[in-house]
Design an enzyme around this catalytic site. Structure first.
Site, short mmCIF file in Angstrom:
data_model
loop_
_atom_site.label_atom_id
_atom_site.label_comp_id
_atom_site.label_asym_id
_atom_site.label_seq_id
_atom_site.Cartn_x
_atom_site.Cartn_y
_atom_site.Cartn_z
N GLU A 159 0.82 -1.21 0.00
CA GLU A 159 0.00 0.00 0.00
C GLU A 159 0.86 1.27 0.00
O GLU A 159 0.63 2.19 0.77
CB GLU A 159 -0.94 0.01 1.21
CG GLU A 159 -1.89 -1.18 1.20
CD GLU A 159 -2.94 -1.14 2.31
OE1 GLU A 159 -4.06 -1.60 2.05
OE2 GLU A 159 -2.64 -0.66 3.41
N ARG A 214 -5.89 -10.88 -5.46
CA ARG A 214 -5.18 -10.32 -4.31
C ARG A 214 -4.97 -11.37 -3.22
O ARG A 214 -3.97 -11.36 -2.50
CB ARG A 214 -5.97 -9.12 -3.77
CG ARG A 214 -5.47 -8.64 -2.43
CD ARG A 214 -6.09 -7.31 -2.07
NE ARG A 214 -6.02 -7.08 -0.62
CZ ARG A 214 -6.60 -6.09 0.01
NH1 ARG A 214 -7.31 -5.20 -0.68
NH2 ARG A 214 -6.50 -5.95 1.31
N ASP A 246 -8.27 -9.19 4.21
CA ASP A 246 -8.03 -8.09 5.14
C ASP A 246 -9.06 -8.05 6.28
O ASP A 246 -9.99 -7.26 6.22
CB ASP A 246 -8.06 -6.76 4.38
CG ASP A 246 -7.47 -5.63 5.19
OD1 ASP A 246 -6.99 -5.90 6.31
OD2 ASP A 246 -7.47 -4.48 4.71
N GLU A 305 -12.45 -2.39 12.51
CA GLU A 305 -12.49 -1.68 11.23
C GLU A 305 -13.60 -2.19 10.31
O GLU A 305 -14.32 -1.41 9.70
CB GLU A 305 -11.12 -1.84 10.53
CG GLU A 305 -11.08 -1.24 9.15
CD GLU A 305 -9.74 -1.40 8.45
OE1 GLU A 305 -8.81 -1.99 9.05
OE2 GLU A 305 -9.62 -0.93 7.31
N HIS A 335 -15.51 -7.73 1.70
CA HIS A 335 -14.99 -6.44 1.23
C HIS A 335 -16.05 -5.62 0.50
O HIS A 335 -15.84 -5.16 -0.62
CB HIS A 335 -13.79 -6.71 0.29
CG HIS A 335 -12.74 -5.63 0.37
ND1 HIS A 335 -12.90 -4.39 -0.19
CD2 HIS A 335 -11.51 -5.61 0.95
CE1 HIS A 335 -11.83 -3.66 0.02
NE2 HIS A 335 -10.97 -4.37 0.72
C1 BDP Z 1 -6.07 -2.30 6.21
C2 BDP Z 1 -6.38 -0.95 6.73
C3 BDP Z 1 -5.25 0.02 6.57
C4 BDP Z 1 -3.98 -0.60 7.10
C5 BDP Z 1 -3.71 -1.91 6.40
C6 BDP Z 1 -2.53 -2.67 6.98
O1 BDP Z 1 -7.52 -0.47 6.05
O2 BDP Z 1 -5.60 1.18 7.24
O3 BDP Z 1 -2.90 0.25 6.93
O4 BDP Z 1 -4.81 -2.76 6.56
O5 BDP Z 1 -2.77 -3.61 7.70
O6 BDP Z 1 -6.96 -3.16 6.89
O7 BDP Z 1 -1.38 -2.35 6.69
#
Ligand code: BDP
Length: 721
Positions: A308, A353, A382, A410, A538
């Site tokens: 990211e 992914r 995630d 989250e 998601h």
């Molecule tokens: C995602 C989150 C993001 C985090 C990322 C991570 O949306 O804010 O930075 O994971 O784990 O769940 O690096």
């Protein structure tokens, strides 16, 4: 009763009724035991405690015993100078134990290691005593907390024989706290680290944070966000980090930081951060040395690299192992660790992914230095309300994999919804990878027993902030608690953990415990039903992840959209990850891959995770996929109403402040559950073109209405760097 005793009693009583509870004390409330029979029993069994040696950790243990026992028993319980009376609690290190008699527990002490403890009932010179013993001071502190818990939960303490030690070595919280005190994905206010007033101002919060963690066996804290700022590694911040580390040390908690891979450039003035560059390597060695000069027991670094947008070794055409090993080498002599995250996926790579972490890391097994962990999220996407276990578990036998769970909600209702997450954690830990044949559970990968690894670790992304009750939603406390309890012993059941937490947090009254555990135990499952039933994932709001947005498409990255994951069309819905699709199933061991691939054996809760199915596909109960989806959305939303009814029936059993807090949040949850249900159904209906099954009431708003909702106030948004 003597006047002084009476007065003491009265003060305790008045203070407990006069002050409404705000949740600050977490599960360490130590309120007077309300069952008078139990109370008398404990009073007879506890007269004082004898704790001979002095150390910062033992001082902490002593204070905890004083406030804990005095509060619970309503009489002052103090340190005494010998064990010559009935009811003494003797707290003593194993090597001093022999001076009190001949106790034959040699073997138990061998097995409990540095952090375990024993609690048992004994007679010394015909006096009934309770002995808390351990190999180390921190083991004693854990034993003390455990003993207090026995009383808090009204257990029989007359004939104890408890041996307990953690199954996992590093049990850490990951704070996604930014240096400006915002918290990424935080729903409980701001960061509790007050960088401005540190190092000289030690907020009481730090101490209470350490107490709470020690009480459940958490022994590490990563202070900063995985999306890291290099500046935390400068002297200006390190002196502040040192103050926190000094505060936490007596509680057995080591401090860790996140390391930004490009720090040598940003704060070191170098031209590169290439891990094979000698100057870069030297810079990290010097930096690590400097950190240890402030914090001699510094735990090490967590690193988010090449994920990211974060910098990493791949920026220099180097591998994850090149990057991790460079840091590991610098930390090695100091007994520090690198927790290198496996949460990577690339924009350029068109592959599913869900497959990318495996593809990048599995080939590197055996290439990491001994003090490197690969920190892996429980699932391959995630932290979704439900994901199958990450295929990396079990395929890197030469590398310790560290579990990363998310405690902050989250994707599970954020700050407004009650979701007890122990069942989610357990579902992953209890999954069988079949790596070394049947019984190769994820928990055994994590605790090191499957591949005989010495190092083992587990991390939880914290849900803690400056809110008075720490976690925003009072029930968020149960997830912090459950994470710690499972990190210590993953064999505990969700029921057992909930039972402990409820008794310590609310009441020992059986009816109350039953009602609250009814609310908690199926809460995550209900949430899955009204958010992402049958393996959907998601589908939440763009960027802030608040609320439903299955319609998200056309964003800079395909894998940041919802349509990428649900793939709904006029034929059906779901992500085909079998051999006819992305073949992500092939990353699992054959037995598991086969189970997920076949429609006969794929668990229905993962159905649309692995399969794209026709709207009329018949499920095991003979209901069509479309109808079953609708039923689940409705059923999930309906259960929130049941929870509200149960909670309301507890009005007279719970203090007004906490009662109202939860009541209001449950009402919000009910609205949000309906919102998830209606927005999702209306959207998917545009593809399925089918009516709702009979008996389900049509949503009263339009899809457009939901699509146009805006949430400028949604908290925890990722800062723009
Ligand atoms: C995602 C989150 C993001 C985090 C990322 C991570 O949306 O804010 O930075 O994971 O784990 O769940 O690096």
């Amino acid at each position: 009763m003597k006047f002084k005793t009476l007065l003491f009693f009265l003060i305790i009583l008045i203070s407990q009724f006069a002050k409404a509870e705000d949740g600050y004390k977490l599960w360490l409330r130590y309120n007077l035991i309300s069952d008078s029979v139990k109370l008398n029993e404990y009073k007879n069994l506890i007269s004082g405690f004898y704790l001979k040696n002095n150390s910062p950790t033992l001082n902490v243990a002593k204070e905890e015993l004083e406030i804990g026992l005095s509060g619970l028993l309503g009489k002052k319980i103090e340190q005494i100078n010998d064990v010559n009376s009935d009811g003494t609690i003797l707290i003593v290190l194993k090597d001093k134990l022999s001076s009190f008699g001949n106790f034959n527990f040699e073997d138990a002490f061998k097995n409990i290691g540095d952090e375990g403890f024993l609690i048992y009932s004994e007679k010394i010179n015909s006096n009934k005593v309770t002995i808390i013993s351990a190999n180390s001071n921190i083991g004693l502190l854990y034993g003390v907390f455990n003993f207090l818990k026995l009383i808090q939960t009204n257990q029989d303490i007359s004939n104890l024989s408890i041996v307990s030690s953690p199954k996992i070595k590093l049990r850490v919280l990951n704070h996604w706290d930014n240096l400006d005190r915002t918290v990424e994905r935080g729903y409980a206010g701001f960061s509790i680290w007050d960088w401005h007033r540190l190092p000289d101002y030690i907020d009481q919060r730090y101490i209470d944070y350490a107490r709470a963690n020690a009480s459940i066996g958490i022994n590490g804290t990563v202070l900063t966000n995985v999306n890291a700022k290099a500046i935390v590694l400068t002297k200006e911040y390190l002196v502040k980090v040192k103050a926190l580390a000094d505060t936490f040390r007596p509680y057995g908690i080591r401090v860790y930081l996140t390391a930004r891979f490009s720090a040598p450039i940003e704060i070191g003035g170098l031209k590169t951060a290439d891990p094979l560059d000698e100057e870069v390597q030297q810079w990290w060695k010097d930096k690590v040395k400097e950190i240890y000069s402030y914090i001699p027991d510094f735990g090490g670094f967590v690193v988010k690299a090449n994920s990211e947008g974060q910098p990493g070794p791949q920026n220099y055409n180097r591998s994850h192992s090149d990057g991790a090993n460079m840091l590991a080498e610098a930390l090695e002599d100091f007994n520090g660790f690198v927790m290198w995250r496996a949460f990577v996926y690339s924009n350029e790579n068109p592959d599913d992914r869900a497959k990318q972490a495996y593809n990048e890391f599995q080939p590197l097994d055996g290439k990491f230095r001994a003090n490197v962990f690969i920190q892996t999220k429980n699932g391959a996407i995630d932290f979704q309300p439900r994901e199958p276990f990450h295929p990396l578990f079990g395929v890197m036998p030469k590398t310790p994999l560290m579990m990363e769970f998310q405690i902050t909600q989250e994707y599970l209702g954020q700050g407004t919804q009650l979701a007890y997450l122990s069942p989610l954690y357990k579902e992953c830990l209890d999954s069988d990878t079949y790596a070394n044949g049947e019984g190769s559970f994820v928990s055994r990968v994590i605790d090191g027993s499957l591949n005989k690894q010495i190092n083992s670790g587990i991390a939880g992304v914290a849900n803690i902030g400056t809110d008075r009750n720490w976690t925003g939603h009072l029930f968020g406390q149960s997830n912090w608690f459950a994470f710690g309890r499972l990190a210590w012993n993953h064999e505990l059941t969700s029921e057992e953990i909930a039972d402990e937490w409820i008794k310590m947090t609310f009441s020992n009254n059986e009816g109350v415990v039953k009602k609250i555990s009814d609310i908690m135990l199926n809460s995550r499952e209900n949430l899955v039903n009204y958010m992402t039933p049958l393996g959907l994932h998601h589908l939440m709001g763009w960027d802030h992840h608040y609320g439903p947005s299955p319609w998200i498409k056309d964003k800079p990255r395909a894998d940041w959209t919802s349509v990428y994951y649900h793939k709904a069309d006029s034929n059906g819905i779901g992500f085909d990850r079998t051999i006819t699709g992305s073949n992500a199933v092939s990353q699992y061991f054959p037995i598991v891959a086969k189970k997920f691939s076949s429609l006969e054996t794929c668990p229905e809760e993962y159905l649309l995770w692995f399969h794209h199915l026709n709207w009329d596909f018949k499920l095991k109960n003979d209901v069509t996929l479309w109808d079953e989806m609708c039923y689940r959305y409705y059923k999930g939303a309906e259960t929130v109403g049941n929870k509200i009814n149960i909670w309301n029936s507890l009005k007279d059993e719970i203090d007004a402040e906490r009662f109202n807090h939860v009541k209001m949040l449950l009402n919000i949850q009910q609205k949000e559950a309906k919102w998830w249900r209606d927005a999702s159904i209306l959207y998917f209906q545009t593809f399925s073109k089918r009516d709702l099954p009979q008996g389900l009431k049509k949503p009263d708003k339009t899809l457009e209405y939901y699509e146009n909702l805006k949430f400028p106030f949604a908290p925890g948004i990722r800062p723009k760097w």
